[in-house]
Write a protein that holds these residues in place. Structure first.
Motif: not given
Length: 868
Positions: A471, A475, A540
């Motif tokens: 990740r 983000d 992701g």
């Protein structure tokens, strides 16, 4: 035999081992257990041979008392060690435990004999200032015997778990710090000032208490590993390091008084620096690694640094000085011989040491390859210079009327030093540039960037972004429109990541534990970013840059684009080029599905190497697959219950990978861990249960790694397996096509929408190149469903199975209890396998398919061509 000829013959053993090491380095991609082999050819071969020769030579000089047996005794010891080393290396490569045992016993016993003879020699000697240095050689011989014993025990594949990890650490400690380290410390105590032409009255190494401190460190290290106490083991390394520091401080003082001016001096000095760094690294790893497994892994990465930085340089530096001395011929001849061995001295030292530093930095893998080749080539130049020096020495000694005497060996002039430095730096830059040119994206070089027409505010927004657990954190980044965005990327994950922005900015690979600054340019609109390593975006790993104050953008005008896992550069999918009715080219060769008999050996030793290979998966359609040993599926392993498989797993790919063998039952922590490009690990398992077992890459996203070719089969024959006339292996899998020549489309994998379903990696290959049999023959077909997503229902059109074996047991055998029972399919979920047996009643073409018919129509079909 005269003295010169004796030293010439014994002196050639070390270069011979060095030549074998060089050959192994050059062809390591094609030989089993390559990392182990390269290290042991250097240490067990070249370094240990040199130690036997020169420790005896220095003992004779220091003690001024003849050794028991004289040259004959040393010759016998050299012969015994050479034979033992050859047996150990041959046994490991071939997987023959008795040969390893015999070689190990010979090497260990010979080391003890060497130590005993030196002890006897020292007992009859007169007292001397430097005589105590011989005790280092005696202790070193005992350390080698211990280290070899541990190595032989490690070759027993039934020793695993943390005991094996601690044994490995002890093996490194006693061999490298004990056998090699103690010998070098003793030898350099006198060789170093001699090379520097410095006067020395005494040495720290020969002082009372120094050797006991070294030995105490080794003993405490061994005890800590034996009783499973990390801090005790770390304390042992600390004791050793303190004693080493005391010795090296004295060496540094001598170097300041009489600076090195030759290759021998520079090389030995650099080697001692690397030695201290490696011992320090050893101690830090033992102290702070989270587990013995992690410590073993990190120490395995330290060994090559010890080999190149310390061992190779100390060996070549010592030989460069000692060879002219031993050959003799008078001062002028010796100086001429030394001058030839000194050719390109500064260039060689700079290239090797700066190159090694570059190799240890978080640079792209191809840069590591080009730099390491330059370093190895530079080290290998000694193997060219030495024969020339030998010939020149012989020619000069034989000359009866010498003309002008050869020029004495003096320090290089400043201008020559400058030229050598510039040349070395240029060679290193060329190697780095070549590696970057072959993989510019990994170095952060990409086209595109901020648009010139964006209005700049003149302000820079700097954001810290951490990559962890696949990740980006944060983000989402908010940046005022018109600001220049600078992203400080830090990789706190255990795998390599990168950042690609839709504007074309690429961070390049960011290794674990490192950081990189990315200039994203002027932000004019929202921009999407992602990690482009296959499958990471699907997991992701996406980043959104929000342009605060920007006007709304239409879908076509926004620079934020859905790159995802779509074909690179927006290219169309290779699925658009599929024609499942197209015949392959006339020279097409299908993968051989025949299964030979299991080998008689009970230990199977092989190397499983990850390689990125562009492969034609259907006529006119290619994909760059991540393969084991160049094929997808990888090689089929075949053995019996009780067999041991000793696997060296090497990652020569472009991203991190791992391997998981379902055929073995063991804790996955260490053998199944992911390793980065250029790394390797050892995976040993015992096949305790029969069947056909899947092996595959277990690195996340596992589905993408498997869909891109990383799987294969292990067949363990059930006891009492009946003989058949023909035996075949079919591994079913799916392909999710990216661009032509590209990698798997991770979005398709996640959606479980395959473009092709295939047997043995290529669509319809056995329709064009059928399997063969004769009418009336008994045929066994092993089938494994590798997936990653779709099951199988294996069926032979026109055939009936009288025997079905699935997941370790017979569902039907020779017609079952009635004697007339039959089966029409072998149904398999993903990762299941088995075999069927049938007899074809008459000649003809018998199609075989997955009876999930849409999958058969996607390529999961073939033909058995039966002749009369």
């Amino acid at each position: 035999m005269n003295r010169r000829l004796w030293h010439l013959i014994t002196g050639l053993l070390t270069p011979a081992w060095l030549l074998l090491t060089l050959i192994a380095v050059l062809i390591h991609r094609f030989i089993p257990v390559a990392p182990w082999l390269m290290v042991h050819l250097l240490f067990l071969g070249a370094v240990s041979t040199a130690i036997l020769v020169w420790s005896q030579h220095f003992a004779d000089t220091l003690l001024r008392h003849p050794a028991p047996g004289g040259r004959a005794s040393l010759g016998a010891r050299l012969g015994a060690h050479t034979l033992g080393a050859v047996l150990v290396i041959t046994g490991i490569v071939g997987g023959w435990w008795p040969v390893v045992l015999a070689g190990g016993i010979l090497v260990g016993t010979n080391a003890l004999a060497h130590a005993l003879l030196l002890f006897r020699q020292s007992r009859g000697a007169l007292p001397g200032r430097f005589a105590p240095l011989v005790r280092y050689y005696i202790a070193a011989g005992i350390a080698l015997a211990i280290g070899v014993t541990l190595g032989v025990l490690m070759a027993r594949t039934d020793i695993d778990g943390e005991s094996a990890e601690r044994m490995y650490i002890a093996h490194i400690g006693f061999n490298l710090l004990g056998w090699v380290g103690l010998t070098v410390i003793s030898t350099v105590a006198l060789l170093w000032p001699t090379v520097l032409h410095a006067r020395v009255q005494t040495t720290r190494a020969s002082a009372r208490g120094t050797l006991p401190l070294f030995l105490a460190g080794l003993a405490v290290l061994g005890i800590g590993l034996l009783i499973d106490q990390r801090l005790v083991a770390a304390a042992g390394v600390l004791l050793y390091l303190v004693s080493l520091g005391l010795v090296l401080v004295e060496a540094l003082r001598l170097a300041r008084q009489s600076p090195a001016v030759t290759f021998a001096g520079w090389s030995i000095g650099a080697a001692l620096t690397w030695f201290f760094a490696c011992v320090l690294g050893f101690g830090l790893i033992v102290t702070f690694a989270p587990s013995w497994v992690a410590a073993t892994d990190r120490l395995g990465q330290l060994v090559p640094v010890f080999a190149v930085g310390f061992a190779a340089q100390i060996l070549l530096g010592a030989l460069s000085y000692l060879v002219p001395v031993v050959l003799g011929g008078g001062p002028s001849v010796s100086k001429a011989t030394a001058a030839l061995l000194d050719r390109g001295a500064l260039f060689r030292v700079i290239v090797v040491n700066v190159g090694l530093v570059l190799y240890l930095m978080p640079v792209p893998s191809l840069v590591k390859v080009t730099v390491s080749l330059l370093v190895v080539g530079t080290l290998a130049s000694f193997l060219v210079l030495m024969p020339r020096a030998l010939r020149q020495n012989r020619r000069l000694r034989q000359a009866t009327d010498a003309t002008a005497p050869p020029a004495p060996q003096i320090a290089a002039a400043p201008s020559r030093r400058t030229g050598a430095t510039i040349t070395a730096v240029g060679a290193l830059l060329l190697a780095v540039s070549l590696g970057i040119a072959m993989d510019p994206a990994a170095a952060g070089i990409a086209s595109g960037g901020a648009s010139a027409d964006r209005v700049s505010t003149g302000h820079t927004t700097t954001v810290e972004v951490v990559m962890k657990n696949t990740r980006f954190s944060p983000d989402t980044i908010e940046v005022p429109v018109g600001d220049t965005l600078v992203i400080n990327l830090t990789n706190d994950d255990e795998m390599v990541h990168n950042l690609v922005l839709a504007t074309g900015v690429v961070s390049g690979s960011v290794a674990p534990g490192t950081s990189r600054q990315v200039d994203a340019g002027i932000v004019g609109a929202d921009v999407e970013g992602w990690c482009s390593i296959a499958g990471h975006k699907v997991l992701g790993m996406v980043l959104t840059v929000v342009a605060v104050g920007a006007e709304p953008q239409s879908g076509d005008d926004s620079p934020a684009m859905d790159h995802g896992s779509a074909p690179a550069g927006g290219a169309s999918s290779a699925a658009d080029d599929l024609d499942l009715m197209r015949e392959p080219d006339a020279d097409f060769v299908a993968r051989d599905p025949a299964l030979g008999a299991a080998e008689a050996e009970t230990v199977h030793t092989l190397t499983m190497r990850v390689e990125d290979v562009e492969t034609e998966v259907s006529p006119g359609v290619t994909q760059t697959l991540w393969t084991f040993n160049g094929t997808a599926p990888g090689p089929t392993l075949h053995g019996k219950v009780g067999d041991v498989f000793d696997i060296t797993f090497v990652n020569d790919g472009s991203i991190e990978h791992s391997i998981d063998f379902h055929a073995g039952a063991l804790a996955p922590d260490r053998p199944m861990r992911s390793i980065n490009p250029g790394e390797s690990l050892t995976y040993r398992f015992t096949a305790t249960r029969s069947g056909i077992w899947l092996y595959h890459c277990g690195t996340m996203p596992m589905s993408v790694h498997m869909a891109n070719g990383m799987f294969g089969a292990v067949i363990i024959d059930p006891p009492g397996l009946s003989a058949v006339d023909r035996e075949y292996v079919l591994v079913q899998s799916e392909l999710y096509l990216g661009a032509q020549g590209g990698e798997a489309d991770a979005d398709k994998v996640a959606a479980q929408f395959p473009d092709l379903v295939v047997f043995n990696g290529i669509a319809n290959q056995y329709g064009a190149r059928p399997l063969t049999a004769k009418a009336g023959e008994k045929v066994r077909i092993w089938v494994l469903d590798a997936g990653p997503n779709v099951g199988s229902s294996f069926h032979v059109v026109g055939g009936q199975f009288d025997t079905v074996f699935k997941e370790g047991d017979y569902l039907l055998r020779d017609g079952g209890s009635t004697g007339t029972g039959g089966s029409q399919v072998l149904d398999l979920a993903v990762a299941q396998g088995g075999f069927v047996e049938l007899t074809f009643p008459e000649a003809g073409s018998y199609p075989f398919v997955s009876h999930i018919m849409s999958d058969a129509e996607k390529g999961a079909r073939g033909v058995v061509l039966v002749s009369p």
